[in-house]
Design an enzyme around this catalytic site. Structure first.
Site: not given
Length: 565
Positions: A119, A391, A292
């Site tokens: 991330s 998300k 990402d």
């Protein structure tokens, strides 16, 4: 051509392969340098899938492009083939954003997907690497799957691999391989990283409306920072080629293995080049993405910052501007417990259900799969809807541009009108990172002892001319309304009688670099005359209470947090 041999290799288990909130994150050197560390984890992941489901199934593989991704993908391909997977769908050059992986899993009905990402953590040989497993609904692994992976990893004695199998990640199209003992060939499909995801976005938004906002004589000038992560190809293709934004409005669009040497984290601390560009006043809208592509930050003209908890509330209040929600209806909203209650006020006004969940996107998946929730968000710059089960940073940016096009207003005007209508939730987060794990554990344990004392529930704290009366305090637990599962110890909460809140959480998504304690402070202000105050000034008294009752500085030897967002 001889069939490719399938080998069984002896190994010994590692004790530290329990996946966290977002998969298994470690220093890159652990995955790259510890013999069989990567292979053990991939075998544990594959073995956690029931053998009958695994035989001949399809899986998706992608990465955020960080260092070691290509080498890891090669091992994953060799092991997937040896473990009976029938087909792998992989992004071009190994690149796929996390939202795109979720989208593709759902579209092709894959059994799941492996995403190589840590991330917003830094990338490079000396930085972090991570492996995330998303399940058949496209969302992150639920606790049951992560427990199963961990159980397998603890007793693993061997792994299966086809070391002679080689693929070319740069060549689009299908590659087939004959393996020993296998009747059907093993297939690998290298696909365009953007195509399937772009097709989905076209069905959600009014692209001509956004295009007219970004082009023509009165165009909105935008500045988009892909932070040298996976989002570069998506931003160029969707924002520039498809929606007409000038090519120079997108920067840092070449994915780099170390993200250009900065953490790919879209916040005011790390996306400084975006903040500086926006402060010049030339652009009306700015956004940055993490490595990402599932997190984002939005800035308005002159660098006006949109708090992520406000962002999801503003989206919720304006869903009628989006074709997807007009077509599918709006079922309910959800937010993580640590996210501000701004969304709750919109839900109440719209007479819709509001679910408060633990931190971790996987908890939203059940709500969406059961038709209870249409929009959800977390304070850590993540927002999404039931179009996928992750998300989605670019979706969030297109939501904002759609709202701006429909309302014909700038970012700051939209935010201020929202506050005037619903009130403002002043909100911030303090991160104490790299703490001694034992010290962090005992601090949280002792703080829970303080909060659970009967006397605490009637306590008053006077700071300056403020008096805060405790209404209730607890350790947040969540009962899933879909399957009845219970999750405990999700963070300590203090709610005051004026709707102010303090939350303390021990975070679980780092790269094995000590513990992180996060402190969240929130204060509600109805009066529009008081909506332009400095957040830290408004929340100063609450922060003082948090520091006093936790003793965090004395107990950790710190003088302040590493990061304030």
């Amino acid at each position: 051509m001889h069939p490719i041999p399938v080998l069984t290799v002896q190994t010994a288990p590692f004790e530290d392969q329990r996946p966290g909130t977002s998969g298994l994150r470690r220093k890159t050197a652990v995955f790259e340098g510890k013999k069989n560390y990567l292979q053990n984890y991939i075998q544990s992941l594959l073995s956690s899938i029931d053998l009958r489901d695994r035989q001949g199934c399809t899986m998706v593989v992608g990465s955020d492009g960080r260092y070691f991704s290509r080498a890891a993908i090669e091992v994953i391909v060799q092991m997937a083939a040896a473990n009976g997977i029938g087909r792998l769908v992989i992004g071009h050059n190994g690149l796929l954003s996390t939202p795109a992986v979720s989208c593709i899993i759902r579209k092709i009905k894959a059994i799941g997907g492996i995403i190589l990402t840590a991330s917003h953590n830094p990338g490079g040989a000396g930085a972090d690497f991570g492996i995330k497993f998303n399940v058949a609904n496209g969302g992150p692994s639920p606790d049951t799957v992560m427990d199963r992976i961990h159980q397998v990893s603890r007793t693993l004695e061997e792994y299966a691999i086809c070391p002679d199998l080689r693929i070319d990640l740069s060549r689009l199209g299908r590659q087939e391989f004959d393996l020993e003992n296998k009747f059907k060939p093993f297939r690998v499909e290298i696909i365009d990283s953007v195509d399937v995801y772009l097709q989905l976005l076209r069905t959600i938004f009014d692209f001509p409306s956004i295009k007219s906002l970004l082009t023509g004589p009165n165009q909105l000038k935008i500045h988009i920072d892909a932070m040298n992560g996976v989002m570069g190809p998506y931003v160029r293709r969707i924002m520039c080629d498809e929606l007409g934004a000038p090519a120079n409005s997108a920067v840092n669009c070449v994915p780099l293995e170390d993200f250009g040497g900065r953490p790919p984290e879209p916040n005011l601390v790390y996306a400084t080049s975006l903040v500086d560009a926006m402060k010049g006043g030339e652009f009306g809208f700015g956004a940055a993405f993490d490595a990402d592509g599932d997190r984002y930050m939005i800035l308005g003209e002159n660098g006006f910052f949109v708090n992520p908890a406000d962002s999801v509330a503003i989206m919720a209040a304006n869903l009628s501007t989006i074709p997807y929600f007009r077509q599918h209806g709006v079922k309910g909203f959800a937010r993580s417990m640590a996210t501000s209650a701004a969304l709750d006020r919109v839900a109440k006004a719209m007479k819709l259900a509001l679910y408060e969940t633990p931190t971790g996107w996987r908890y939203f998946g059940n709500l969406m799969d059961s038709g209870r929730c249409s929009l959800c968000g977390e304070e850590s710059f993540g927002t999404g809807s039931d179009h996928i089960r992750e998300k989605d940073g670019l979706w969030s940016v297109l939501m904002w541009l759609s709202i701006m096009a429909a309302r014909k207003q700038g970012v700051e005007q939209i935010v201020r009108e929202h506050w005037a209508k619903f009130g403002r939730n002043y909100y911030c987060r303090f991160d104490y990172e790299g703490l001694d794990p034992r010290a962090a554990f005992y601090l949280m344990r002792d703080l829970e002892g303080v909060l659970s004392d009967k006397a605490f529930s009637s306590q008053k704290f006077a700071v300056g001319d403020h008096v805060y009366s405790v209404e209730r305090a607890d350790n947040f637990e969540y009962i899933d309304p879909v399957d009845g599962s219970v999750v405990r110890n999700q963070g300590l909460r203090i709610v005051f009688s004026d709707a102010s809140r303090l939350v303390f959480r021990l975070s679980g998504s780092g790269g094995g670099m000590g513990a992180t304690i996060r402190i969240y402070a929130e204060s509600f202000e109805r009066d529009p005359e008081r909506h332009s105050r400095e957040t830290q000034v408004v929340l100063g008294p609450l922060i003082a209470i948090a520091l006093k009752i936790s003793n965090i500085h004395e107990r950790t030897g710190r003088r302040g947090p590493n990061v304030i967002t």
